[in-house]
Design a protein around this motif. Structure first.
Motif, short mmCIF file in Angstrom:
data_model
loop_
_atom_site.label_atom_id
_atom_site.label_comp_id
_atom_site.label_asym_id
_atom_site.label_seq_id
_atom_site.Cartn_x
_atom_site.Cartn_y
_atom_site.Cartn_z
N GLY A 3 0.81 -1.21 0.00
CA GLY A 3 0.00 0.00 0.00
C GLY A 3 0.84 1.26 0.00
N THR A 4 2.04 1.20 0.61
CA THR A 4 2.91 2.37 0.63
C THR A 4 3.44 2.69 -0.77
N PHE A 5 3.36 1.72 -1.67
CA PHE A 5 3.78 1.95 -3.06
C PHE A 5 2.58 2.26 -3.97
N GLY A 6 1.43 2.43 -3.35
CA GLY A 6 0.25 2.78 -4.13
C GLY A 6 -0.50 1.59 -4.70
N VAL A 7 -0.16 0.38 -4.24
CA VAL A 7 -0.83 -0.83 -4.73
C VAL A 7 -1.87 -1.27 -3.71
N ARG A 8 -3.11 -1.44 -4.16
CA ARG A 8 -4.18 -1.86 -3.27
C ARG A 8 -4.24 -3.39 -3.29
N ALA A 9 -3.53 -4.01 -2.35
CA ALA A 9 -3.40 -5.46 -2.34
C ALA A 9 -4.73 -6.16 -2.07
N SER A 10 -5.67 -5.47 -1.47
CA SER A 10 -6.97 -6.09 -1.19
C SER A 10 -7.68 -6.49 -2.48
N ASP A 11 -7.29 -5.88 -3.60
CA ASP A 11 -7.89 -6.25 -4.89
C ASP A 11 -7.55 -7.69 -5.27
#
Length: 233
Positions: free
Chosen positions: A83-91
């Motif tokens: 998430g700190t890299f702007g990736v929404r892992a919950s997807d």
């Protein structure tokens, strides 16, 4: 056959540096034979400093053929980091669910677990947590989940499952793709990518080396997907 078929009649082609082996025909309980057959460098691959042995598969299906079929979802700490890299892992959750259904990811069954070892391990974790003395507690012990199909607990996962109880890529996504027209070519390694002169450097072809040492070229009409191990690939 490589030059004649690829790039003319096939929309999707998968190349693999290792061989293409079938469980019933080629797999056995002979650990030495299977290690030489399925592992990179025959299981003798070392790190550059020669202080770490690296075990990875070199066959159609890759390391999924020789691993323990254990499947983990991304832990919360990693999701936060992404998430700190702007990736929404919950997807990824819906993709985890889809893959889990397709390759039957389930907790290990009673038949494939040594009950005595399981009890001792759980007791050990619980004992540690009771007397951690500031070292931090461990997550309570539980069975792993994996892509098994009625695992019989033979313990030979790391030399490939000849009983076809481990739903590796070799037994799932590869044949499913072939049924839709995908061509799989074993014993061929990628050597170099060629690009055009555009600012984005679009890949136009891949030079590959056959097991005989002969170099051939595969033209890329749409896209090249690199799906390989992170080590020595």
């Amino acid at each position: 056959r490589l030059g004649a078929a690829v790039g003319k009649n096939n929309s999707i082609c998968v190349i693999e540096r290792g061989g293409y082996y079938l469980p019933i025909r080629d797999f056995s309980d002979d650990e030495m034979r299977m290690t030489r057959m399925l592992y990179t460098e025959g299981g003798l691959e070392l790190s550059r400093g020669f202080d770490l042995k690296v075990l990875q598969g070199e066959c159609v299906g890759g390391t999924t053929v020789i691993n323990n079929a254990v499947c983990f979802r991304m832990p919360e700490v990693s999701q936060h980091e992404w998430g700190t890299f702007g990736v929404r892992a919950s997807d990824l959750d819906r993709h985890y669910d889809l893959v889990g259904n397709e390759i039957n990811i389930q907790p290990l069954s009673d038949i494939s677990v040594n009950k005595i070892a399981e009890s001792l391990f759980k007791d050990g974790v619980a004992s540690h947590n009771q007397s951690a003395l500031g070292m931090g507690t461990l997550t309570p012990a539980s069975r792993n989940s994996g892509n098994f199909n009625n695992c019989i607990g033979c313990g030979l996962c790391n030399v490939a499952c000849k009983y076809m109880r481990k739903l590796s890529v070799l037994e799932t996504y590869i044949p499913w793709a072939q049924a839709s027209g995908v061509m799989v070519i074993p014993n061929v390694g990628g050597v170099q990518c060629e690009t055009d002169n555009s600012p984005r450097k679009r890949i136009t072809s891949v030079i590959v080396r056959k097991s005989s040492g002969e170099l051939r070229k595969i033209k890329i009409r749409k896209a090249l997907i690199v799906s390989a191990g992170a080590i020595a690939s």
